[in-house]
Scaffold this active site. Structure first.
Site, PDB file in Angstrom:
ATOM      1  N   LYS A 117      -1.653  -3.387   3.724  1.00 41.39           N
ATOM      2  CA  LYS A 117      -0.466  -3.917   2.787  1.00 41.39           C
ATOM      3  C   LYS A 117       0.374  -2.522   2.400  1.00 41.39           C
ATOM      4  O   LYS A 117       1.565  -2.511   2.215  1.00 41.39           O
ATOM      5  CB  LYS A 117      -0.874  -4.910   1.903  1.00 41.39           C
ATOM      6  CG  LYS A 117      -1.411  -5.912   2.423  1.00 41.39           C
ATOM      7  CD  LYS A 117      -1.277  -7.361   1.631  1.00 41.39           C
ATOM      8  CE  LYS A 117      -1.422  -8.599   2.387  1.00 41.39           C
ATOM      9  NZ  LYS A 117      -3.025  -8.400   3.237  1.00 41.39           N
TER      10      LYS A 117
HETATM   11  C1  LIG Z   1      -3.122  -9.235   4.268  1.00 41.46           C
HETATM   12  C2  LIG Z   1      -4.313  -8.778   5.104  1.00 41.46           C
HETATM   13  C3  LIG Z   1      -4.533  -9.374   6.384  1.00 41.46           C
HETATM   14  C4  LIG Z   1      -3.541 -10.428   7.019  1.00 41.46           C
HETATM   15  O1  LIG Z   1      -2.457 -10.009   7.486  1.00 41.46           O
HETATM   16  P1  LIG Z   1      -1.165 -10.894   7.603  1.00 41.46           P
HETATM   17  O2  LIG Z   1      -0.035 -10.046   8.014  1.00 41.46           O
HETATM   18  O3  LIG Z   1      -1.073 -11.918   6.621  1.00 41.46           O
HETATM   19  O4  LIG Z   1      -1.421 -11.840   8.950  1.00 41.46           O
HETATM   20  C5  LIG Z   1      -5.624  -8.739   7.130  1.00 41.46           C
HETATM   21  N1  LIG Z   1      -6.367  -7.875   6.579  1.00 41.46           N
HETATM   22  C6  LIG Z   1      -6.439  -7.494   5.399  1.00 41.46           C
HETATM   23  C7  LIG Z   1      -7.286  -6.418   4.833  1.00 41.46           C
HETATM   24  C8  LIG Z   1      -5.288  -7.846   4.641  1.00 41.46           C
HETATM   25  O5  LIG Z   1      -5.094  -7.360   3.413  1.00 41.46           O
END
Ligand SMILES: *Cc1c(COP(=O)(O)O)cnc(C)c1O
Length: 514
Positions: A117
């Site tokens: 993120k």
């Molecule tokens: C948010 C997140 C995901 C999922 O990503 P999306 O964009 O919601 O599909 C997968 N792995 C981790 C570690 C995340 O923080």
């Protein structure tokens, strides 16, 4: 300046044609739809490959410029240098590692919070803040913004780190007090910054989210914030276009790097496999493909909450009778995958149909796409789901066979990639450093099932102490990032825990602001 690109929304409700900086601050469109660009830029193969010669911040600046972002290029450059600078633990920002012939890992976890993120949330708040400054300078906005975030773990910390001390913004994060790991909690409550606040909520993530949504919907509260604090509300969640655009960059970047390293021949497609929750990350891959990055299949990897894998298999999205399952990959534990709406709109470019599916989901808990749309879904996407214990077994196997330690989210993708890969090289997208999810990585290496408890002496350790135990089992694995390893010594700034519900959330914000 070149002409700024404009946006419309997936439900056809907003005819105002806003520019990039407007949609970043608005987040969701009036009518509940999601913003999408009117036109996608195209990149030639040569342009994609040329990105490989540039530092990451410049790769991002090139792509943003091509998208017609309404900020002058020198300013885009400055923002990108700041977003993708020294706060990253790897100067390549999003490096690709070939773990075994044909299987490459795109490491998106070198940011300040050790989860993917950061790729978006180190960048988007800079444009958010820039946008407010631009609007205030034009005289079209008198207030600053307060961002409310409900989080199950990763998003909260990444939002705090991204918005901390950004001009014109404040951010308040609400997390389930007993629903996040020791490390995740400490990451949040030790966050520095004059404009941040963090609150634990008694209840689960759903209670947390419901309470924050109710605060958003409260017009009297919005009025009070404006009158008394000169603040407007926004959410900065993963449907915000400002979070999606940075996620297109790293697919183009990875392809250029793979050609440079000989992992793929220029022009040959790579498949990408993405551990998916809200469908934002994989949607970035779809956009990159549409723009000309040679991507073959987009493989959607689900954990036991497999509503997306089932949708891609059947064309039916159904949460009416689905139970929420707890897994070792909590950031993918999602029932309503909000960015899927944007994907369906991009496949059909039909706001009426898209709005109809979303209405059906709201009213009946399910929708089914028509034959032609389903064909388009199948043309681009494959999917599989991986059980809790299969994902832990995968961590163990990849460690034993290749000496590379996966986090539980990435393991879901690795396993799906192995099952579905064809002849082309695969890019497995890694979304977290293993140290962020040490408990389940420990279980994987020690051969303990996800549902079984840790042995008593290990269970008594803090999250940070447990990392040393993981490293005892995987001695040559990568070290825990310093920011995580030092958490037990960091000062906890926030200790308020509130009841779940609309009123306690509002009261907490009031008290913080006064
Ligand atoms: C948010 C997140 C995901 C999922 O990503 P999306 O964009 O919601 O599909 C997968 N792995 C981790 C570690 C995340 O923080």
């Amino acid at each position: 300046m070149r002409r700024a690109a404009t946006y419309h929304d997936t439900r056809g409700a907003d005819a105002s044609r806003p520019a990039f900086t407007d949609v970043v601050v608005r987040g969701i469109a009036p009518g509940g739809g999601l913003y999408v660009p009117d036109e996608l830029p195209a990149l030639t193969l040569e342009e994609v490959l040329a990105l490989g010669e540039l530092p990451y911040w410049q790769r991002a600046a090139e792509v943003f410029e091509r998208f017609g972002v309404d900020v002058e290029r020198p300013r885009i450059d400055a923002l990108m240098q700041s977003a993708y600078g020294l706060q990253w633990s790897d100067p390549r920002i999003a490096p690709v590692t070939e773990v075994v012939a044909g299987m490459h890992v795109l490491e998106l976890f070198h940011g300040p919070t050790s989860a993917f993120k950061d790729m978006a949330l180190q960048c988007m708040p800079l444009f958010f803040s820039e946008s407010i400054a631009m609007q205030q300078a034009r005289g079209t906005l008198a207030e600053d913004y307060l961002i409310l975030v409900a989080t199950s773990g990763d998003t909260g910390k990444a939002a705090l780190a991204g918005f901390a001390d950004r001009p014109h913004t404040r951010v308040a994060v609400f997390f389930p007090a007993d629903g996040v790991s020791d490390i995740q909690r400490k990451q949040m409550v030790t966050q520095a910054g004059e404009n941040v606040a963090v609150f634990g909520v008694r209840g689960n993530f759903d209670d947390c989210q419901t309470a924050v949504k109710a605060a958003f919907a409260d017009e009297a509260f919005a009025g009070e914030l404006r009158e008394e604090h000169r603040l407007r509300l926004s959410s900065a969640n993963s449907i915000n276009w400002g979070r999606l655009l940075p996620q297109i960059v790293y697919y183009a970047s990875a392809y250029a790097d793979m050609v440079a390293s000989g992992g793929v021949v220029a022009g040959q497609p790579m498949d990408v496999c993405v551990p998916t929750g809200n469908f934002g990350n994989i949607l970035g891959g779809y956009y990159a493909k549409r723009m000309g990055v040679p991507i073959g299949r987009l493989i959607c990897a689900s954990n036991e909450n497999k509503v997306l894998a089932d949708f891609i298999a059947t064309g039916v999205y159904d949460i009416a009778e689905r139970d929420f399952v707890t897994t070792p990959s909590p950031s993918m534990d999602i029932l309503v995958s909000s960015n899927l709406e944007r994907q369906l709109y991009e496949l059909t470019r039909d706001a009426g149909r898209t709005a109809g599916w979303m209405a059906s989901l709201r009213e009946t808990g399910r929708f089914q796409v028509d034959r032609e749309t389903f064909r388009l879904v199948r043309e681009h996407f494959s999917a599989d789901s991986v059980s809790n214990d299969e994902s832990l077994a995968c961590i163990r196997r990849v460690w034993d066979d290749h000496g590379y330690l996966l986090d539980p989210h990435t393991a879901v993708a690795w396993e799906a990639a192995e099952r579905l890969a064809g002849a082309d090289p695969v890019l497995v997208v890694s979304t977290a450093h293993w140290a962020k999810f040490g408990t389940d990585v420990y279980k994987a290496l020690a051969g303990i099932a996800h549902a079984d408890p840790l042995p008593g002496d290990v269970a008594a350790l803090t999250g940070v102490e447990l990392l040393a135990e993981v490293q005892r089992l995987a001695p040559d694995g990568s070290c825990a990032p310093r920011a995580l390893a030092e958490l037990d010594e960091a000062v906890e700034r926030f200790d308020v825990v509130i009841d779940a519900g609309h009123a306690p959330v509002i009261e907490a914000v009031r008290e913080w602001l006064s």
